[in-house]
Every structure is written in structure tokens, then in C-alpha cells.
Scaffold this motif. Structure first.
Motif, PDB file in Angstrom:
ATOM      1  N   ALA A   1      58.524  74.637  50.750  1.00  0.00           N
ATOM      2  CA  ALA A   1      58.883  74.472  49.342  1.00  0.00           C
ATOM      3  C   ALA A   1      57.688  74.736  48.433  1.00  0.00           C
ATOM      4  O   ALA A   1      56.537  74.463  48.794  1.00  0.00           O
ATOM      5  N   ASP A   2      57.996  75.281  47.254  1.00  0.00           N
ATOM      6  CA  ASP A   2      57.000  75.457  46.185  1.00  0.00           C
ATOM      7  C   ASP A   2      55.829  76.337  46.611  1.00  0.00           C
ATOM      8  O   ASP A   2      54.703  76.152  46.124  1.00  0.00           O
TER       9      ASP A   2
ATOM     10  N   SER B   1      51.129  71.606  56.145  1.00  0.00           N
ATOM     11  CA  SER B   1      50.191  72.559  55.564  1.00  0.00           C
ATOM     12  C   SER B   1      50.455  72.593  54.062  1.00  0.00           C
ATOM     13  O   SER B   1      51.542  72.962  53.618  1.00  0.00           O
ATOM     14  N   LYS B   2      49.453  72.221  53.278  1.00  0.00           N
ATOM     15  CA  LYS B   2      49.703  71.951  51.860  1.00  0.00           C
ATOM     16  C   LYS B   2      48.567  72.478  50.987  1.00  0.00           C
ATOM     17  O   LYS B   2      47.396  72.186  51.226  1.00  0.00           O
ATOM     18  N   GLY B   3      48.931  73.285  49.972  1.00  0.00           N
ATOM     19  CA  GLY B   3      47.972  73.699  48.963  1.00  0.00           C
ATOM     20  C   GLY B   3      46.866  74.594  49.454  1.00  0.00           C
ATOM     21  O   GLY B   3      45.772  74.607  48.881  1.00  0.00           O
TER      22      GLY B   3
ATOM     23  N   ASN C   1      60.677  78.279  46.152  1.00  0.00           N
ATOM     24  CA  ASN C   1      59.538  79.157  46.366  1.00  0.00           C
ATOM     25  C   ASN C   1      59.559  80.283  45.333  1.00  0.00           C
ATOM     26  O   ASN C   1      60.602  80.619  44.773  1.00  0.00           O
ATOM     27  N   ASP C   2      58.397  80.885  45.070  1.00  0.00           N
ATOM     28  CA  ASP C   2      58.316  81.873  43.992  1.00  0.00           C
ATOM     29  C   ASP C   2      59.018  83.180  44.322  1.00  0.00           C
ATOM     30  O   ASP C   2      59.391  83.922  43.405  1.00  0.00           O
TER      31      ASP C   2
ATOM     32  N   HIS D   1      56.096  70.833  57.744  1.00  0.00           N
ATOM     33  CA  HIS D   1      56.293  70.977  56.309  1.00  0.00           C
ATOM     34  C   HIS D   1      55.178  71.844  55.737  1.00  0.00           C
ATOM     35  O   HIS D   1      54.006  71.681  56.073  1.00  0.00           O
ATOM     36  N   SER D   2      55.569  72.754  54.843  1.00  0.00           N
ATOM     37  CA  SER D   2      54.622  73.667  54.222  1.00  0.00           C
ATOM     38  C   SER D   2      54.891  73.696  52.720  1.00  0.00           C
ATOM     39  O   SER D   2      55.906  74.228  52.273  1.00  0.00           O
ATOM     40  N   TYR D   3      53.979  73.118  51.940  1.00  0.00           N
ATOM     41  CA  TYR D   3      54.177  72.937  50.504  1.00  0.00           C
ATOM     42  C   TYR D   3      53.044  73.583  49.706  1.00  0.00           C
ATOM     43  O   TYR D   3      51.866  73.449  50.043  1.00  0.00           O
TER      44      TYR D   3
END
Length: 358
Positions: free
Chosen positions: A325-326, A278-280, A349-350, A299-301
Motif C-alpha cells: 500500500a501507498d 518493508s517501509k519507506g 499505490n501511485d 507488508h510493504s508500505y
């Protein structure tokens, strides 16, 4: 034990019983008419060529029918911003009242129920938090009594502890090797409801704008498999999953959707994700309310909110070898009990890498 169980579940794909009839459909011909004709003959394959198809109505895929293209990006179903979708649906029976199921018994006893609205061969489905069970109906004795093929295997439940549904299931349906784009249906560009033994593989859902913001919408599905399915740059959720039991996602992805990549409702049970990305996305990467959801090597970016969010009802969720991440908030936010994280990486991560809520 878990790794072995999940791995076996992923690679042990069911042998879908599809009839032996084939028909090739060209862009100037009706996909729905071909599906209906194949269904009347007992099932088979509706084969689309490496062209772009622009349907002007919904496509409903019947039991025992496989809708097959010539590959992602080669065969394109372009709804051209029309309010249309691909649906895979069974038939709900009108039900009322509450039911009691006794451990080890095939008898279902109802209170103010309308079992005579059902038919032999329909599915009796129980779906609630931590419970997922279904069986064909063997016989119907009265409005308040019916007999199942399989016995209720769990502790006896009272009439008010679990909800039930009765439906004629769509079975042994396949969608593979194509792209679906520019659909603006009211509910789900792929809408699957009351479905058993469904296979969706090598399909890309791209730039769809469903009114309810659920591009792939699943509501009541059992024993089914999604493999190499991509839901990207759509309005709303990439995947919206509700009332699933023994459904596996393998190698699936959600990218650039305006809300969550994968959203899992509270009434799911035994749902598994393996090697999914899962990305963006504009919301969370994975938003999980369903109990006993399992994620292996996911993965989750770069999602705007949390990489993984496990809310209060999502108990007994397992993340094994996952990475977040991120992301714009937490790598993983946990508000549920009895969750396990093993060999996971939550970094850059923020907000927090792991945020365990009180």
C-alpha cells in the motif's frame, strides 16, 4: 500444504550446538580476542554488557560461538563511521572445471576440476536457478572424483547446467540482542558467506553506510534463521541475499533505507519471509529474483518504487496474506511465471495495484 510447511519452517528453529564456555567483555576489552579464546576452547558465549562498544577493527565470529548483548538499544556496537563490519564467514576452496551429478549417486565426476584442493568435511554446494543442494564431502579420490555423504536427489545434471562451490563452512554461529551502527565497511556491515546453521535474532542495524550499499549481505548460506532483525536508515539495501537455501526471515523489517528494503538475487532457493515489513525505503520494498521464494503475511508500505517486484527469473514465488500500500509505483509488479497471490491486498499505490508485465 504450503501454509503448514512454511509455518513449521518458521517455528521449528534449530538447536544450535554452542560450547559451554562463557566470557563477559567490557567496552575497554577486545571483542575479537574474546571470540578467538572461546573458539579455541570449542565454543561458547561472548557476552557484551549494556554499554556502547567502539571497535577499531572488524569482528569475525567463529563457528560454535554466540555473540550476545543485553538487548537492542542497550548493547551498541558503534563503528564510529569506520570501515569495519561483523563477519561470519567460512573458507572457500579454489575450484575449477565442471561437474556431473547423477540422480541417486553420491559420486561427483569432474572435468578439469581441482577436487584435491578440498578436504574431507568440506561442503559441496550447487547453486543456480531452481537448484539448491549441499552435502559434506565424505572422501576425495582424485582431482576429478569425490564422494558425498548425501546422494544427489534430483535428475542427473550435465557439467554445464549448474555451478558448484566447495568450502569449509562456518557452522552454529549466533548473533543476538544488540544494535550495530555507523559501520562503513566495503562489503556488508553484517557479511555472511559460506555459512550453515546461523541464527541472528533481536538485532538492529542502524545508520550504516557500507561502500557497496549492502548493510546485511548474505552470500552462500544454508539452513539458517533471522528473527526480529531490523535494518533501517542505512545507505543502500537493507538486506542483500544471494545463494541461500532453506533460509527463513521471521518478523524482520527494513525501514528508511536509501535503496530496496529486501533484495533477493537470482540464485536463491527455498527462501521464506514470514511477518516481515518493508517501509519507506528509497527503492522497492521487496525485489525478488530468486525462484521459489515464499512470503507469508508480509507488508510493504510507502516505498518509493514497487511494494513487491518479482522479476523474470523469480518463478514460483508465492505471496500469501501480503499487503502492498501507498507505494510510489505498483503494489506488485510481476515479470515472472508460475507465481501465486492469495488473500493479498494491493491498494492506494501511485501506479497499478497489480502490474503483470508482458
Amino acid at each position: 500444504d504450503f501454509t503448514k510447511k512454511l509455518t513449521n519452517a518458521v517455528i521449528d528453529v534449530k538447536n544450535f550446538t554452542i560450547g559451554g564456555n562463557d566470557v563477559v567483555v567490557y567496552p575497554h576489552q577486545s571483542i575479537q580476542q574474546a571470540i578467538d579464546e572461546i573458539s579455541k576452547k570449542g565454543g561458547g558465549r561472548v557476552i557484551l554488557t549494556a554499554k556502547t562498544y567502539r571497535p577499531t577493527a572488524n569482528i569475525s565470529v567463529a563457528s560454535n560461538v554466540s555473540l550476545e548483548g543485553a538487548g537492542v538499544g542497550n548493547t551498541i556496537i558503534d563503528f564510529n563511521s569506520g570501515a569495519f563490519r561483523i563477519s561470519v564467514t567460512g573458507t572457500s576452496r579454489s575450484m575449477a572445471g565442471t561437474a556431473t551429478l547423477t540422480e541417486g549417486s553420491t559420486t561427483v565426476t569432474g572435468v578439469l576440476t581441482t577436487f584435491l584442493n578440498a578436504q574431507v568435511g568440506d561442503i559441496f554446494n550447487v547453486s543456480s536457478t531452481n537448484v539448491g543442494f549441499f552435502s559434506e564431502i565424505l572422501s576425495i579420490e582424485s582431482d576429478t572424483s569425490l564422494t558425498l555423504v548425501d546422494a544427489w536427489p534430483m535428475p542427473t545434471i550435465s557439467p554445464t547446467s549448474s555451478s558448484f562451490q566447495v568450502y569449509l563452512a562456518n557452522k552454529n554461529c549466533v548473533i543476538r540482542d544488540l544494535t550495530v551502527q555507523e559501520g562503513s565497511a566495503a562489503a556488508g556491515v553484517l557479511f555472511a558467506q559460506y555459512v550453515h546453521n546461523f541464527l541472528c535474532e533481536n538485532v538492529n542495524f542502524y545508520k550504516n553506510t557500507p561502500t557497496n550499499q549492502r548493510t546485511i549481505e548474505v552470500d552462500t548460506m544454508n539452513d539458517s534463521f533471522f528473527r526480529n532483525v531490523d535494518s533501517s536508515y542505512n545507505t543502500g539495501f537493507g538486506y542483500y541475499l544471494n545463494k541461500t537455501n532453506k533460509v527463513v526471515f521471521y518478523g524482520c523489517s527494513a525501514r528508511g533505507n536509501s535503496s530496496d528494503g529486501f533484495y533477493v538475487e537470482i540464485t536463491t532457493d527455498e527462501l521464506a519471509f514470514n511477518d516481515c515489513v518493508s517501509k519507506g525505503n528509497g527503492g522497492d520494498g521487496f525485489d525478488i529474483s530468486g525462484a521459489k521464494t515464499q512470503l507469508l503475511n508480509c507488508h510493504s508500505y510507502g516505498n518509493d518504487l514497487d511494494g513487491f517486484k518479482i522479476v523474470s527469473d523469480g518463478s514460483k514465488v508465492l505471496l500469501l496474506g501480503c499487503e502492498g500500500a501507498d507505494n510510489g509505483s505498483d503494489g506488485v509488479q510481476v515479470g515472472a511465471n508460475d507465481c501465486i497471490f492469495q488473500n493479498c491486498d494491493f491498494r492506494a499505490n501511485d501506479a497499478y495495484g497489480i502490474n503483470i508485465l508482458a
